[in-house]
Motif scaffolding. Structure first.
Motif, PDB file in Angstrom:
ATOM      1  N   ASN A  54       3.443 -13.921  -6.160  1.00 15.49           N
ATOM      2  CA  ASN A  54       4.784 -13.326  -6.237  1.00 15.49           C
ATOM      3  C   ASN A  54       4.696 -11.840  -6.594  1.00 15.49           C
ATOM      4  OD1 ASN A  54       6.549 -15.443  -5.560  1.00 15.49           O
ATOM      5  ND2 ASN A  54       6.391 -16.326  -7.619  1.00 15.49           N
ATOM      6  N   SER A  55       3.822 -11.507  -7.531  1.00 17.82           N
ATOM      7  CA  SER A  55       3.687 -10.112  -7.964  1.00 17.82           C
ATOM      8  C   SER A  55       3.150  -9.235  -6.841  1.00 17.82           C
ATOM      9  CB  SER A  55       2.750 -10.028  -9.180  1.00 17.82           C
ATOM     10  OG  SER A  55       3.259 -10.806 -10.237  1.00 17.82           O
ATOM     11  N   ALA A  56       2.264  -9.798  -6.036  1.00 22.23           N
ATOM     12  CA  ALA A  56       1.717  -9.019  -4.919  1.00 22.23           C
ATOM     13  C   ALA A  56       2.820  -8.664  -3.926  1.00 22.23           C
ATOM     14  CB  ALA A  56       0.588  -9.792  -4.225  1.00 22.23           C
ATOM     15  N   ARG A  57       3.790  -9.590  -3.734  1.00 21.61           N
ATOM     16  CA  ARG A  57       4.913  -9.289  -2.836  1.00 21.61           C
ATOM     17  C   ARG A  57       5.766  -8.155  -3.423  1.00 21.61           C
ATOM     18  NH1 ARG A  57       6.609 -13.504   0.794  1.00 21.61           N
ATOM     19  NH2 ARG A  57       8.269 -12.083   1.383  1.00 21.61           N
ATOM     20  N   VAL A  58       5.956  -8.178  -4.728  1.00 12.79           N
ATOM     21  CA  VAL A  58       6.744  -7.134  -5.398  1.00 12.79           C
ATOM     22  C   VAL A  58       5.991  -5.797  -5.299  1.00 12.79           C
ATOM     23  CG1 VAL A  58       7.701  -6.376  -7.615  1.00 12.79           C
ATOM     24  CG2 VAL A  58       7.823  -8.803  -6.962  1.00 12.79           C
ATOM     25  N   ALA A  59       4.694  -5.828  -5.559  1.00 11.60           N
ATOM     26  CA  ALA A  59       3.868  -4.618  -5.490  1.00 11.60           C
ATOM     27  C   ALA A  59       3.878  -4.032  -4.082  1.00 11.60           C
ATOM     28  CB  ALA A  59       2.434  -4.930  -5.923  1.00 11.60           C
ATOM     29  N   GLU A  60       3.844  -4.910  -3.086  1.00 15.60           N
ATOM     30  CA  GLU A  60       3.873  -4.499  -1.681  1.00 15.60           C
ATOM     31  C   GLU A  60       5.152  -3.699  -1.384  1.00 15.60           C
ATOM     32  OE1 GLU A  60       1.241  -5.694   0.332  1.00 15.60           O
ATOM     33  OE2 GLU A  60       2.004  -4.409   1.946  1.00 15.60           O
ATOM     34  N   ALA A  61       6.267  -4.149  -1.956  1.00 16.38           N
ATOM     35  CA  ALA A  61       7.537  -3.457  -1.718  1.00 16.38           C
ATOM     36  C   ALA A  61       7.502  -2.038  -2.294  1.00 16.38           C
ATOM     37  CB  ALA A  61       8.691  -4.252  -2.327  1.00 16.38           C
ATOM     38  N   PHE A  62       6.864  -1.876  -3.451  1.00 17.34           N
ATOM     39  CA  PHE A  62       6.794  -0.544  -4.059  1.00 17.34           C
ATOM     40  C   PHE A  62       5.692   0.323  -3.435  1.00 17.34           C
ATOM     41  CE2 PHE A  62       8.451  -2.646  -8.128  1.00 17.34           C
ATOM     42  CZ  PHE A  62       9.723  -2.120  -7.988  1.00 17.34           C
ATOM     43  N   PHE A  63       4.505  -0.268  -3.314  1.00 20.91           N
ATOM     44  CA  PHE A  63       3.314   0.545  -3.035  1.00 20.91           C
ATOM     45  C   PHE A  63       2.666   0.266  -1.680  1.00 20.91           C
ATOM     46  CE2 PHE A  63       3.247  -0.340  -7.763  1.00 20.91           C
ATOM     47  CZ  PHE A  63       3.776   0.890  -8.134  1.00 20.91           C
ATOM     48  N   GLY A  64       3.242  -0.671  -0.905  1.00 19.08           N
ATOM     49  CA  GLY A  64       2.617  -1.135   0.335  1.00 19.08           C
ATOM     50  C   GLY A  64       2.418  -0.045   1.387  1.00 19.08           C
ATOM     51  N   GLU A  65       3.297   0.982   1.363  1.00 15.93           N
ATOM     52  CA  GLU A  65       3.133   2.057   2.359  1.00 15.93           C
ATOM     53  C   GLU A  65       1.951   2.950   2.028  1.00 15.93           C
ATOM     54  OE1 GLU A  65       6.746   4.312   2.528  1.00 15.93           O
ATOM     55  OE2 GLU A  65       7.972   2.511   2.821  1.00 15.93           O
ATOM     56  N   ASP A  66       1.509   2.926   0.768  1.00 13.34           N
ATOM     57  CA  ASP A  66       0.509   3.898   0.324  1.00 13.34           C
ATOM     58  C   ASP A  66      -0.841   3.305  -0.035  1.00 13.34           C
ATOM     59  OD1 ASP A  66       2.355   6.275   0.213  1.00 13.34           O
ATOM     60  OD2 ASP A  66       3.414   4.889  -1.101  1.00 13.34           O
ATOM     61  N   VAL A  67      -0.906   1.994  -0.189  1.00 12.48           N
ATOM     62  CA  VAL A  67      -2.171   1.352  -0.565  1.00 12.48           C
ATOM     63  C   VAL A  67      -2.396   0.186   0.393  1.00 12.48           C
ATOM     64  CG1 VAL A  67      -3.463   0.254  -2.457  1.00 12.48           C
ATOM     65  CG2 VAL A  67      -1.645   1.896  -2.987  1.00 12.48           C
ATOM     66  N   PRO A  68      -3.604   0.094   0.985  1.00 15.73           N
ATOM     67  CA  PRO A  68      -3.849  -1.024   1.911  1.00 15.73           C
ATOM     68  C   PRO A  68      -3.611  -2.378   1.232  1.00 15.73           C
ATOM     69  CG  PRO A  68      -5.689   0.538   1.927  1.00 15.73           C
ATOM     70  CD  PRO A  68      -4.770   0.966   0.826  1.00 15.73           C
ATOM     71  N   SER A  69      -3.061  -3.328   1.997  1.00 17.97           N
ATOM     72  CA  SER A  69      -2.672  -4.643   1.464  1.00 17.97           C
ATOM     73  C   SER A  69      -3.757  -5.362   0.680  1.00 17.97           C
ATOM     74  CB  SER A  69      -2.278  -5.569   2.609  1.00 17.97           C
ATOM     75  OG  SER A  69      -0.944  -5.426   2.871  1.00 17.97           O
ATOM     76  N   ASP A  70      -4.962  -5.388   1.249  1.00 17.58           N
ATOM     77  CA  ASP A  70      -6.027  -6.157   0.587  1.00 17.58           C
ATOM     78  C   ASP A  70      -6.414  -5.496  -0.733  1.00 17.58           C
ATOM     79  OD1 ASP A  70      -6.963  -4.045   2.080  1.00 17.58           O
ATOM     80  OD2 ASP A  70      -8.868  -5.009   2.599  1.00 17.58           O
ATOM     81  N   GLU A  71      -6.416  -4.152  -0.744  1.00 16.43           N
ATOM     82  CA  GLU A  71      -6.723  -3.406  -1.964  1.00 16.43           C
ATOM     83  C   GLU A  71      -5.637  -3.644  -3.028  1.00 16.43           C
ATOM     84  OE1 GLU A  71      -9.183  -1.763  -3.012  1.00 16.43           O
ATOM     85  OE2 GLU A  71      -8.564  -0.097  -4.317  1.00 16.43           O
ATOM     86  N   LEU A  72      -4.388  -3.629  -2.579  1.00 21.78           N
ATOM     87  CA  LEU A  72      -3.265  -3.836  -3.503  1.00 21.78           C
ATOM     88  C   LEU A  72      -3.320  -5.253  -4.079  1.00 21.78           C
ATOM     89  CD1 LEU A  72      -0.834  -2.392  -4.679  1.00 21.78           C
ATOM     90  CD2 LEU A  72       0.523  -3.166  -2.726  1.00 21.78           C
ATOM     91  N   TYR A  73      -3.647  -6.220  -3.232  1.00 18.09           N
ATOM     92  CA  TYR A  73      -3.741  -7.601  -3.712  1.00 18.09           C
ATOM     93  C   TYR A  73      -4.840  -7.719  -4.765  1.00 18.09           C
ATOM     94  CZ  TYR A  73      -3.600 -12.633  -3.930  1.00 18.09           C
ATOM     95  OH  TYR A  73      -3.460 -13.915  -4.392  1.00 18.09           O
ATOM     96  N   ARG A  74      -5.950  -7.021  -4.524  1.00 15.42           N
ATOM     97  CA  ARG A  74      -7.064  -7.073  -5.483  1.00 15.42           C
ATOM     98  C   ARG A  74      -6.630  -6.445  -6.817  1.00 15.42           C
ATOM     99  NH1 ARG A  74     -10.717  -3.956  -7.328  1.00 15.42           N
ATOM    100  NH2 ARG A  74     -10.086  -2.192  -6.045  1.00 15.42           N
ATOM    101  N   ILE A  75      -5.926  -5.307  -6.746  1.00 13.71           N
ATOM    102  CA  ILE A  75      -5.460  -4.636  -7.971  1.00 13.71           C
ATOM    103  C   ILE A  75      -4.524  -5.562  -8.755  1.00 13.71           C
ATOM    104  CG2 ILE A  75      -4.030  -2.728  -8.837  1.00 13.71           C
ATOM    105  CD1 ILE A  75      -5.168  -0.980  -6.559  1.00 13.71           C
ATOM    106  N   VAL A  76      -3.605  -6.222  -8.045  1.00 17.38           N
ATOM    107  CA  VAL A  76      -2.657  -7.121  -8.724  1.00 17.38           C
ATOM    108  C   VAL A  76      -3.400  -8.308  -9.339  1.00 17.38           C
ATOM    109  CG1 VAL A  76      -0.708  -8.705  -8.388  1.00 17.38           C
ATOM    110  CG2 VAL A  76      -0.684  -6.447  -7.305  1.00 17.38           C
TER     111      VAL A  76
END
Ligand SMILES: *Cc1c(COP(=O)(O)O)cnc(C)c1O
Length: 427
Positions: A54-76
């Protein structure tokens, strides 16, 4: 995503700049240009997904344009290595426990997320210096979140004699890339020194500085994760949400969550005796003033930095803010009574910050309403205070006891910008 300044006099910035600079050139706070609404499908199915998903979906909405999805998922997923469970304290009143991270206070999530995002943006570019002013918990969360992260140095400024011994140990015993500065002044003095450093041209020309206070978008926005997780666990969208507030970063993230479609009925901001926001709600006028010391010291803030974001989010309208958020303020004596009473009646031990949240929720709920409040710190972080109040020993979790064994090291400085500046230039 572009970020604009709440003061409106600085150029817009991309996420990379917003995160590495912290504060805009005009001393305003960065705000995302748009807040994406999550689809209905997300809210229908959130109860069956994990905290991380769920948090990854929220993070994607904020930061998805600027951080690649797989990297963002790893950070979350690296950030959320612990849960934030909801516990029923009494019928209709739930505690959202945000204190199961490494330093047992809720700021761990924002600090850990920010450390990873900063590394993503600056890895291999030479040292970046993180300045953080703390009234107790921010310093420990940020210091621990950034500890050992290569290429990042952390300077924690804290008011001499105004943080609890356990809190002090959590940022003065770490060593490595963390330096603790004991300032002869208040939290507001510490915050003013940090803010002055960010706009000092000479200082910024000779070293890269950023902030890890909740003025940084990478620290405050991830706190929205909590509120989606609470609603996912509750399984109902019409609960009242109460947040004990100091700098208003946590509740501000919750209000961003609401803009993303999070179903919460309304919000309550609970204050200790530092009641500037409470008075704003009554009068429509924002009158910051010096903070006063209380037993809920992480909320001893006289000029909450995120007020500017909330003001902006609601189009500079006190009425619009009042439609979503109500307030409450409690003296130390009331906080003490609340801890004692709740413990005696329910067996649930509150910390002084959570106690403001619990009481504001209990007093604010209408018949038939359900609500949750954030329990923002483990009561053992305020061991002496809580033991005195309930007249019984409070067990200290192993994780917390470990900090007390380290050697305390800090640098004493006056609350004077010239001295602070000189120290940074030679550090
Ligand atoms: C920081 C803190 C708060 C206040 O949170 P803000 O985001 O500054 O409003 C409340 N309780 C605890 C334990 C904290 O550490």
């Amino acid at each position: 995503m572009m970020y604009y300044s709440t003061n409106g006099k600085a150029p817009k910035a991309g996420l990379r700049k917003a995160v590495t600079k912290g504060l805009a050139e005009d001393r305003g706070l960065y705000m995302p240009e748009s807040i994406k609404r999550l689809p209905d499908e997300f809210f229908r199915t959130m109860g069956s997904r994990s905290f991380v998903d769920n948090s990854a979906r929220v993070a994607e909405a904020f930061f998805g344009e600027d951080v690649p999805s797989d990297e963002l998922y790893r950070i979350v997923s690296e950030t959320l290595s612990f849960d934030c469970p909801l516990r029923e304290v009494e019928p209709g009143i739930f505690a959202l426990e945000l204190f199961h991270g490494p330093t047992l206070a809720f700021k761990d999530v924002g600090a850990r997320f920010m450390a990873r995002l900063l590394r993503h943006f600056t890895g291999g570019e030479g040292d970046i210096n993180v300045l953080v002013a703390t009234s107790g918990d921010t310093g420990s969360a940020v210091a621990n979140g950034f500890l050992g992260v290569e290429g990042i140095r952390v300077f924690v400024l804290y008011p001499k004699g105004k943080v609890s011994p356990i809190q002090e140990c959590q940022f003065t015993t770490l060593g490595q890339n963390v330096t603790a500065l004991e300032i002869d002044g208040t939290f507001d003095d510490c915050q003013a020194l940090v803010k002055a450093a960010f706009v000092d041209e000479g200082l910024n020309a000779s070293m890269r500085l950023t902030s890890a206070n909740s003025i940084n978008v990478a620290r405050f926005l991830p706190q929205a994760f909590y509120y989606f997780h609470a609603v996912a666990q509750l399984g109902t969208g019409d609960a009242v949400c109460c947040v004990p507030s100091g700098n208003f970063g946590n509740i501000c993230a919750a209000l961003f969550g609401r803009r993303m479609g999070l179903p919460v009925k309304r919000f309550i901001a609970a204050n200790n005796a530092n009641s500037v926001f409470y008075e704003f709600l009554q009068t429509g006028e924002y009158r910051p003033r010096p903070s006063v010391q209380t037993i809920a010291n992480a909320m001893d803030v006289g000029d909450p930095s995120n007020f500017a974001r909330i003001w902006d989010l609601y189009g500079h309208s006190p009425e619009a803010i009042r439609a979503d958020v109500s307030g409450a303020t409690y003296s130390d004596a009331q906080i003490e009574n609340t801890i004692r009473d709740c413990y005696a009646r329910t067996g649930y031990l509150l910390d002084p910050h959570g106690a403001c949240g619990y009481r504001a929720l209990k007093e604010g709920l209408q018949p038939g309403e359900t609500g949750f409040f954030c329990e923002t710190a483990h009561p053992a972080k305020f061991k002496d205070t809580v033991e005195r109040i309930i007249g019984a020993p409070v067990a200290v979790p192993e994780r917390l006891a470990a900090f007390m064994k380290g050697e305390k090291k800090s640098v004493a400085l006056p609350a004077d910008f010239a001295a602070f500046r000189e120290f940074l230039l030679t550090a």
